[in-house]
Enzyme design. Structure first.
Site, PDB file in Angstrom:
ATOM      1  CB  THR A 191      -0.892   0.017   1.259  1.00  0.00           C
ATOM      2  OG1 THR A 191      -1.846  -1.032   1.126  1.00  0.00           O
ATOM      3  CG2 THR A 191      -1.605   1.339   1.437  1.00  0.00           C
ATOM      4  CB  VAL A 220     -13.940  -0.433   3.524  1.00  0.00           C
ATOM      5  CG1 VAL A 220     -13.162   0.871   3.509  1.00  0.00           C
ATOM      6  CG2 VAL A 220     -14.863  -0.527   2.302  1.00  0.00           C
ATOM      7  N   GLY A 221     -10.763  -1.141   4.375  1.00  0.00           N
ATOM      8  CA  GLY A 221      -9.740  -0.999   5.417  1.00  0.00           C
ATOM      9  C   GLY A 221      -9.587   0.438   5.881  1.00  0.00           C
ATOM     10  CG  ASP A 222      -5.689   1.502   7.167  1.00  0.00           C
ATOM     11  OD1 ASP A 222      -5.789   0.517   6.403  1.00  0.00           O
ATOM     12  OD2 ASP A 222      -4.614   2.090   7.367  1.00  0.00           O
ATOM     13  N   GLY A 243      -0.437  -1.551   6.522  1.00  0.00           N
ATOM     14  CA  GLY A 243      -0.578  -2.738   7.364  1.00  0.00           C
ATOM     15  C   GLY A 243      -2.035  -3.108   7.560  1.00  0.00           C
ATOM     16  N   GLY A 245      -5.437  -2.851   8.276  1.00  0.00           N
ATOM     17  CA  GLY A 245      -6.274  -1.667   8.427  1.00  0.00           C
ATOM     18  C   GLY A 245      -7.192  -1.707   9.630  1.00  0.00           C
TER      19      GLY A 245
HETATM   20  C1  SD4 Z   1      -5.764  -2.223   4.355  1.00  0.00           C
HETATM   21  N1  SD4 Z   1      -3.971  -0.856   5.160  1.00  0.00           N
HETATM   22  O1  SD4 Z   1      -6.608  -2.288   3.481  1.00  0.00           O
HETATM   23  C2  SD4 Z   1      -4.422  -1.586   4.016  1.00  0.00           C
HETATM   24  C3  SD4 Z   1      -3.493  -2.660   3.549  1.00  0.00           C
HETATM   25  C4  SD4 Z   1      -2.059  -2.277   3.489  1.00  0.00           C
HETATM   26  O2  SD4 Z   1       0.055  -2.699   2.777  1.00  0.00           O
HETATM   27  O3  SD4 Z   1      -1.626  -1.286   4.017  1.00  0.00           O
HETATM   28  N2  SD4 Z   1      -1.234  -3.039   2.860  1.00  0.00           N
HETATM   29  O4  SD4 Z   1      -5.938  -2.662   5.490  1.00  0.00           O
END
Ligand code: SD4
Length: 329
Positions: A191, A220-222, A243, A245
């Site tokens: 990401t 949906v993540g962060d 990371g 989320g």
């Molecule tokens: C998520 N934070 O969707 C993102 C994934 C991510 O490196 O950062 N991957 O949770």
């Protein structure tokens, strides 16, 4: 005069004192600005991003060097990774959800606190660009799913197949043994969160991702959530996350980091504190990854991750630095 508009050209002040040749060989900072705590600091244009996305920070720097805004710089830097099919966590070529659909999350935030985001967006190659359109062309902050996709078409974005053959084959292989569990994000860490300061000292940020590989449909993540995956306060600094989320959302991670900087912590100290807060809630876990990077008004940077060997990329006038950061594990 507004504090953030307070600019003082110290080279102009010095010009009366120094002879011209001496001035041209001088690489001193030329401009300064007032911070929220009423101290005058030099303006240091810089671009930083999560992980080793050298091409992204180089692109952002190209924009900054031409006198472009930090907002354009972070958008264009993020777009480099969105277009890179080798990056399987962002944009075209991203790993799909467990149903085989690539769904993208992104957000962007400017110096005035304006922001835009898209969630669960399909069939569009550059979600960060749609997020910017949401910010600039609508009265809203977030658009999700079909509505976001429809809006993108209305704004002239083309329908694009985001699932590459490589990602499709990996997904089919995963399905055989997976028991439909999403993959915890240890190796899968591409990401991009990107932050920049421009020649006026103004800060902007962007974050874009295809999220956790083989996630539940609709997850949906962060990354598109202002405050969690990204936060910018032009008087203090900015932060962005990478990371798992879910953990970043639970602590409103990027907002937390900016608030810690407001209280006087350096970007590095703030990122460390943010990661430690998350780990305090997950005492026995070593199986996931959380990282933050941050920048303050002085152009100082920091980064911290629970994964050993975490790096973030900076680009300044001197060129690229691959900045290794202490890690928690
Ligand atoms: C998520 N934070 O969707 C993102 C994934 C991510 O490196 O950062 N991957 O949770």
């Amino acid at each position: 005069m507004q504090r953030r508009n307070f600019l003082k050209n110290s080279s102009a002040a010095a010009a009366g004192l120094l002879s011209a040749p001496l001035l041209t060989s001088c690489k001193e900072e030329t401009s300064t600005q007032m911070t929220a705590s009423n101290t005058i600091v030099p303006i240091r244009p810089i671009a930083i991003c999560t992980w080793n996305f050298e091409n992204a920070t180089a692109k952002a720097w190209e924009v900054l060097q031409k006198g472009g805004t930090s907002l354009d710089a972070v958008q264009q830097g993020a777009m480099v990774e969105e277009a890179d099919t080798n990056n399987q966590t962002v944009g075209v070529g991203g790993r799909p959800d467990r149903e085989g659909n690539v769904t993208l999350d992104a957000c962007i935030m400017d110096k005035d606190g304006n922001c835009g985001a898209v969630l669960y967006l399909q069939n569009i190659a550059s979600p960060v660009s749609v997020a910017r359109k949401v910010m600039e062309e609508t009265p809203h902050v977030m658009l999700a799913g079909k509505g976001a996709e429809q809006f993108a078409y209305e704004q002239g974005f083309q329908k694009t197949d985001l699932l590459t053959e490589k990602s499709r084959k990996e997904w089919l292989a995963w399905k055989k043994t997976s028991e439909y569990k999403p993959i915890i994000n240890i190796e899968n860490h591409d990401t991009i969160g990107i932050l920049a300061i421009d020649k006026d000292g103004d800060i902007a940020g962007a974050c874009t991702t295809s999220g956790m590989a083989y996630k539940y449909a609709g997850r949906v993540g962060d990354s598109p959530l202002i405050g969690a995956g990204l936060f910018v306060d032009n008087e203090i600094g900015a932060a962005t996350a990478t990371g798992v989320g879910e953990e970043v959302v639970r602590t409103v991670g990027s907002f937390l980091i900016v608030e810690l900087m407001r209280q006087g912590k350096s970007p590095q100290e703030a990122c460390e504190e943010g990661v430690k807060r998350i780990m305090a809630k997950n005492k026995d876990r070593t199986d996931f990854q959380i990282g933050f990077i941050a920048i303050n008004k002085k152009g100082e940077t920091g980064g911290y991750c629970i994964q050993p060997g975490f790096t973030y990329r900076t680009f300044t006038e001197e060129g690229h630095t691959n900045t290794p950061s202490a890690s928690f594990l």
